[in-house]
Design a protein around this motif. Structure first.
Motif, PDB file in Angstrom:
ATOM      1  N   ASP A  67      -5.810   1.775  -0.461  1.00 61.48           N
ATOM      2  CA  ASP A  67      -4.420   2.058  -1.150  1.00 61.48           C
ATOM      3  C   ASP A  67      -4.754   2.747  -2.348  1.00 61.48           C
ATOM      4  N   ILE A  82      -7.265  -1.462   2.784  1.00 64.71           N
ATOM      5  CA  ILE A  82      -6.222  -1.627   3.881  1.00 64.71           C
ATOM      6  C   ILE A  82      -6.603  -2.163   5.279  1.00 64.71           C
ATOM      7  N   VAL A 122       0.425  -0.482   6.111  1.00 58.58           N
ATOM      8  CA  VAL A 122       0.504   0.163   4.753  1.00 58.58           C
ATOM      9  C   VAL A 122      -0.115   1.707   4.721  1.00 58.58           C
ATOM     10  N   PRO A 152      -1.766   4.595   3.777  1.00 60.61           N
ATOM     11  CA  PRO A 152      -3.091   4.679   3.139  1.00 60.61           C
ATOM     12  C   PRO A 152      -3.126   5.772   1.991  1.00 60.61           C
TER      13      PRO A 152
END
Length: 350
Positions: A55, A61, A87, A89
């Motif tokens: 992140d 992640i 999530v 990136p």
């Protein structure tokens, strides 16, 4: 009859509402599930040493899969090997080996998180699961894979893909690094660094590519040339005037791909895309798979652009009776040039 019409209308409205609601839900989402894959340029095998997506704070992640040697083609996604997340990136750190170049490379770079999120939200439209009457409604879907592709010269391209749809997110530049062969693998034969590269070159690179490299060297810059885009369309010159396209699955040399159904191409609109790599086309009765030669198509497109810089280009498919053959040509205004290296791999149906 009135009841049937009301029921049909309600069903259509419900379908439209569900599709619209699904698209609206996607517009507000922040997280989308995806798998991560690693791929290599055609005939230039590469393998992951270590890598991960992170992140904005560079917090992990998920990893980039270590799934062995990837041999391409550039348009493939490679093995998933269980790596994925939901999530979006913002950073990529990847070290890999390129066996044809006898080098390790590392890319440590920011990813365009906003662009990735917008692409997931936008998604694409495709034909969904058939209903009990065999009708396939057009539904909203989104991508399910992030693919990281490696090409000679440290070229890294990141795509999103799913169901014959593939879009480029960014192009990054890796730097050559030194990785001790003993850190890369167990090295049971106690090979030196040079012996490792020489042996893996010998067993991983095809004989035809070895010959080509010995004669011409590695074609650095080719994968950036693939990224050049043109405005064109596929045009059917039917033997029977009733014939028409029923779908087009287009793969491009830059690794992107699109799947078109009516009404996408009912207006014969032009697309902006890299040069075609493979076209799978459906017609009223028949289907065909056509492979294109990059050097030939590129030369003809650029010749026509120089002569007519503001004119649009057609790739014309001209089938013979009962689709025994399909002639492929490029047309711009009054000039039409055959694509003699374009190969019709198969024709089926009827």
């Amino acid at each position: 009859m009135k009841t049937i019409l009301i029921t049909l209308l309600c069903s259509l409205l419900l379908l439209h509402s569900c599709t619209r609601n699904k698209a609206m839900d996607a517009e507000n989402k922040e997280n989308f599930p995806y798998m991560v894959t690693f791929s290599a340029a055609t005939d230039f095998p590469s393998e992951v040493h270590e890598g991960f997506l992170a992140d904005e704070k560079k917090q992990l992640i998920c990893g980039v899969p270590k799934a062995g040697t990837e041999e391409g083609p550039w348009q493939s996604d490679g093995a998933e090997a269980g790596m994925g997340a939901d999530v979006i990136p913002a950073h990529l750190d990847l070290t890999y080996v390129s066996y044809a170049e006898k080098k390790f490379w590392r890319v440590d770079a920011e990813l365009p998180k906003t662009k990735i999120l917008e692409a997931f939200r936008k998604g694409f439209i495709f034909k969904g699961t058939p209903d009990e009457k065999g009708n396939q409604p057009m539904v909203h879907e989104t991508f399910g894979r992030i693919t990281i592709g490696a090409a000679p010269g440290g070229v890294i391209v990141v795509w999103l893909s799913k169901i014959h749809h593939r879009i480029e997110i960014c192009r990054l530049q890796a730097k050559e690094v030194v990785v001790d062969v003993n850190d890369f693998y167990d090295n049971p034969h106690k090979r030196t660094q040079k012996e490792f590269f020489d042996e893996l070159y010998k067993i991983s690179v095809s004989d035809s590519m070895k010959t080509d490299i010995a004669k011409n060297g590695i074609p650095y810059g080719l994968w950036d040339k693939y990224r050049e885009k043109f405005r064109y369309r596929f045009l059917l010159r039917p033997y029977d005037e009733k014939d028409h396209f029923t779908f087009q699955s287009q793969q491009y040399f830059n690794g992107e791909a699109n799947l078109f159904y009516p009404p996408h191409f009912d207006k014969n609109e032009y697309i902006i895309a890299s040069l075609p790599y493979i076209l799978n086309a459906g017609f009223t009765i028949y289907n065909a798979e056509i492979h294109f030669d990059y050097e030939e198509t590129s030369k003809i497109f650029k010749t026509l652009q120089e002569k007519y810089p503001k004119e649009l280009i057609d790739i014309v498919l001209t089938p013979t009776f009962q689709y025994n053959k399909i002639k492929v040509s490029v047309k711009c205004r009054d000039i039409e040039i055959p694509l003699v290296r374009a190969k019709v791999k198969q024709i089926w149906g009827g």
